[in-house]
Structures are given as structure tokens and as C-alpha cells.
Scaffold this motif. Structure first.
Motif, short mmCIF file in Angstrom:
data_model
loop_
_atom_site.label_atom_id
_atom_site.label_comp_id
_atom_site.label_asym_id
_atom_site.label_seq_id
_atom_site.Cartn_x
_atom_site.Cartn_y
_atom_site.Cartn_z
N UNK A 1 0.82 -1.22 0.00
CA UNK A 1 0.00 0.00 0.00
C UNK A 1 0.85 1.27 0.00
N UNK A 2 2.12 1.15 0.39
CA UNK A 2 3.04 2.28 0.33
C UNK A 2 3.71 2.41 -1.03
N UNK A 3 3.26 1.60 -2.01
CA UNK A 3 3.81 1.60 -3.38
C UNK A 3 5.27 1.16 -3.40
N UNK A 4 5.61 0.22 -2.50
CA UNK A 4 6.99 -0.25 -2.39
C UNK A 4 7.06 -1.76 -2.56
N UNK A 5 8.21 -2.24 -3.05
CA UNK A 5 8.51 -3.67 -3.03
C UNK A 5 9.09 -3.99 -1.66
N UNK A 6 8.46 -4.87 -0.93
CA UNK A 6 8.92 -5.19 0.42
C UNK A 6 10.27 -5.91 0.37
N UNK A 7 10.95 -5.92 1.48
CA UNK A 7 12.25 -6.59 1.57
C UNK A 7 12.13 -8.08 1.26
N UNK A 8 11.04 -8.70 1.70
CA UNK A 8 10.88 -10.14 1.47
C UNK A 8 10.58 -10.43 0.00
N UNK A 9 9.71 -9.65 -0.61
CA UNK A 9 9.47 -9.84 -2.04
C UNK A 9 10.75 -9.63 -2.84
N UNK A 10 11.51 -8.61 -2.49
CA UNK A 10 12.78 -8.35 -3.17
C UNK A 10 13.74 -9.52 -3.01
N UNK A 11 13.86 -10.03 -1.80
CA UNK A 11 14.80 -11.13 -1.54
C UNK A 11 14.46 -12.37 -2.37
N UNK A 12 13.18 -12.74 -2.37
CA UNK A 12 12.77 -13.96 -3.07
C UNK A 12 12.91 -13.81 -4.58
N UNK A 13 12.52 -12.66 -5.12
CA UNK A 13 12.63 -12.45 -6.56
C UNK A 13 14.09 -12.44 -7.02
N UNK A 14 14.96 -11.84 -6.23
CA UNK A 14 16.39 -11.85 -6.58
C UNK A 14 16.95 -13.27 -6.51
N UNK A 15 16.48 -14.04 -5.56
CA UNK A 15 16.92 -15.43 -5.44
C UNK A 15 16.52 -16.22 -6.68
N UNK A 16 15.28 -16.06 -7.14
CA UNK A 16 14.82 -16.77 -8.32
C UNK A 16 15.54 -16.28 -9.58
N UNK A 17 15.79 -14.99 -9.64
CA UNK A 17 16.52 -14.43 -10.79
C UNK A 17 17.92 -15.04 -10.89
N UNK A 18 18.59 -15.19 -9.76
CA UNK A 18 19.92 -15.80 -9.75
C UNK A 18 19.86 -17.28 -10.13
N UNK A 19 18.70 -17.90 -9.91
CA UNK A 19 18.51 -19.30 -10.29
C UNK A 19 18.18 -19.44 -11.78
N UNK A 20 18.04 -18.32 -12.49
CA UNK A 20 17.80 -18.36 -13.93
C UNK A 20 16.39 -18.07 -14.36
N UNK A 21 15.49 -17.75 -13.42
CA UNK A 21 14.12 -17.41 -13.79
C UNK A 21 14.06 -15.97 -14.31
N UNK A 22 13.26 -15.75 -15.33
CA UNK A 22 13.03 -14.38 -15.79
C UNK A 22 12.00 -13.71 -14.88
N UNK A 23 12.28 -12.50 -14.48
CA UNK A 23 11.35 -11.72 -13.67
C UNK A 23 10.88 -10.56 -14.54
N UNK A 24 9.60 -10.55 -14.91
CA UNK A 24 9.07 -9.57 -15.85
C UNK A 24 8.01 -8.71 -15.17
N UNK A 25 8.31 -7.43 -15.00
CA UNK A 25 7.30 -6.50 -14.51
C UNK A 25 6.33 -6.22 -15.64
N UNK A 26 5.04 -6.38 -15.35
CA UNK A 26 4.01 -6.34 -16.39
C UNK A 26 2.92 -5.38 -15.91
N UNK A 27 2.92 -4.16 -16.44
CA UNK A 27 2.16 -3.09 -15.83
C UNK A 27 1.49 -2.18 -16.85
N UNK A 28 0.53 -1.42 -16.38
CA UNK A 28 -0.07 -0.40 -17.22
C UNK A 28 0.75 0.88 -17.26
N UNK A 29 1.71 1.01 -16.37
CA UNK A 29 2.52 2.22 -16.29
C UNK A 29 3.40 2.39 -17.53
N UNK A 30 3.80 3.61 -17.82
CA UNK A 30 4.83 3.83 -18.84
C UNK A 30 6.18 3.36 -18.31
#
Length: 270
Positions: free
Chosen positions: A17-46
């Protein structure tokens, strides 16, 4: 089915709700990225509206792309090379402007480098909600550049106004544009047939894969196609009922690190 790609809506999904990526979400996504998973932000924003998030998640590798404008633009994060783009023209905006004039609602038109507020219809709430992501130009419709292509137009207004505008939308416009809310106070006017699943399909084809290889997280109506067509579609605990109905799974809310919680369970992470 192997999941190679994690597609993430932002507002009320990856972001709290603060428009932030939490520390835990950041940690897990970085872990998966290092394992070779693609992390794709998919948004209506420019694209300018997600740069700090790409930086936070360190998504600047050779296979890192972002999907913006609800599937209308796919761009390589590191080189900024455009893989695919679908836009709307001033002619299409003209049909929308005519309806907005008749039914009295505001519109903003989002280009590559600025947002055009059509102030002859009244100043909308969009600039105050977007902050300083892009510069805003207050113009008349006649001043809208005819030689430019636009990512989308929006109606930013109180929820009851957005609901009325959508409910009474003439058939000619619904045939011309893909019209979908991304939140209760924001109605989006996109190129016809453009949605997040469309953008993801183009990206996955680039890698010789399909949507079966995607795990997607979302909460709102503009996530519908992505959640319904992904190999694993995950609805947030705070998602609207329509999203929960088509999802394969449900996780915790965006304020409870729902993205991280499901990823840890699915991929057996610690």
C-alpha cells in the motif's frame, strides 16, 4: 510444464500500500533471478514509471525485459531496445475525445516522453496520482501532435465517474479500443486487442516458449487475460472476484508479501 518466467503486476500485487517492493518480495525475486528465472514487470505504467523498481530488483541482464502500457510495449531493460510495440493514433483518440466531450469526462493521452492532459475537458486526477514520472502538458485536443503515436489514453476520476463512463461507453469505441479499468479510479483506453497476455505471448515467442511457461500474479481486471492464460495464474488475496475465479491459485494479500509467500511454496525456497 516448466515455469521459466514470473510475470508481475505492480499496484496492489507486487507493491504494498506504500507503493513499495517489500524486503521479502525483493529477496525472493532476486533469489529466483539468480537461479535463472526471468522476472518480468508487467504493468499499465509507462516505462519511466518502473525504472526505480527495475533497479531495486537488479533486472538488467541479457534476458531481462519489461512489459508496459498493459502489453503495448515490450522493451529490453539494459539496452532499451524495443521488442514489440502497439500504439494508438490521434485519429483513434479523436473518437474518444468526441465521446468525452458529449459525456463530460476527462482524458489524458500518454506518449513516449510526456502526458498530454486535454484540459478543455477539465483537468483530471492523473497528474497528482502519477507524480513526477513524466512531464505533463496541458493542451487542447487540437494541439495534440498528429504525427505521434501514443501508448494509451486514460480517464482518471472518482470511482463513480469511471464506473458511469465505462457502463455507458458506445459500441463504436468498444470496437475501436480495448477499454479496461486498472483500478477503480482509472479507466484505460488501449490499442485494440492489446492486453498483458498479448504482450507476454510476444515476449515468450521471442524465447521460443509459450504462456505455459509463465507464472503470473495479479489483482485487477486488466490482469484478467494474463492470469487466465498463464501456465500458473495466481490471484492476490486482495484481488477482485473475477480474477480469483480464473486463477489456478490464490496467495496472501499484497500487504502480506503474497508474491514471496507463493513463490517460496511453489519453488521450495527458504
Amino acid at each position: 510444464m516448466m515455469i521459466t518466467t514470473i510475470a508481475l503486476d505492480l499496484d496492489n500485487t507486487l507493491l504494498n500500500s506504500a507503493k513499495e517492493i517489500s524486503a521479502e518480495n525483493e529477496r525472493v525475486l532476486k533469489q529466483l533471478h539468480k537461479m535463472g528465472k526471468r522476472i518480468v514487470l508487467c504493468t499499465g505504467r509507462p516505462i519511466q514509471g518502473i525504472q526505480r523498481l527495475l533497479t531495486q530488483l537488479e533486472l538488467f541482464g541479457p534476458t531481462d525485459y519489461a512489459i508496459t502500457f498493459n502489453g503495448g510495449l515490450i522493451r529490453h531493460n539494459q539496452t532499451q531496445r524495443i521488442l514489440a510495440q502497439t500504439t494508438i493514433s490521434k485519429q483513434e483518440v479523436a473518437a474518444l475525445y468526441q465521446d468525452a466531450e458529449q459525456r463530460h469526462y476527462p482524458i489524458d493521452v500518454i506518449g513516449a516522453d510526456k502526458v498530454y492532459s486535454i484540459v478543455t475537458l477539465g483537468k483530471s486526477d492523473y497528474e497528482s496520482s502519477m507524480g513526477a514520472v513524466l512531464p505533463f502538458a496541458d493542451i487542447s485536443f487540437d494541439e495534440l501532435p498528429a504525427d505521434r503515436a501514443f501508448g494509451k489514453a486514460v480517464c482518471a476520476a472518482p470511482a463513480e465517474v469511471v464506473q458511469r463512463v465505462r457502463k455507458e461507453m458506445p459500441t463504436g469505441l468498444t470496437d475501436l479500443l480495448h477499454i479496461v479499468p486498472s483500478r477503480a479510479e482509472l479507466l484505460e483506453f488501449l490499442p485494440n486487442n492489446v492486453n498483458k497476455a498479448h504482450g507476454l505471448s510476444q515476449l515468450m515467442a521471442h524465447f521460443g516458449e509459450t504462456l505455459d511457461n509463465v507464472m503470473a500474479f495479479g489483482d485487477e481486471e486488466n490482469d484478467f487475460e494474463m492470469i487466465a492464460q498463464a501456465g500458473v495464474g495466481v490471484a492476490m488475496g486482495n484481488a477482485i472476484p473475477q480474477i480469483k475465479q480464473v486463477a489456478n491459485a490464490e496467495t496472501l494479500t499484497n500487504n502480506e508479501d503474497g508474491v514471496a509467500a507463493y513463490l517460496k511454496q511453489y519453488f521450495d525456497l527458504r
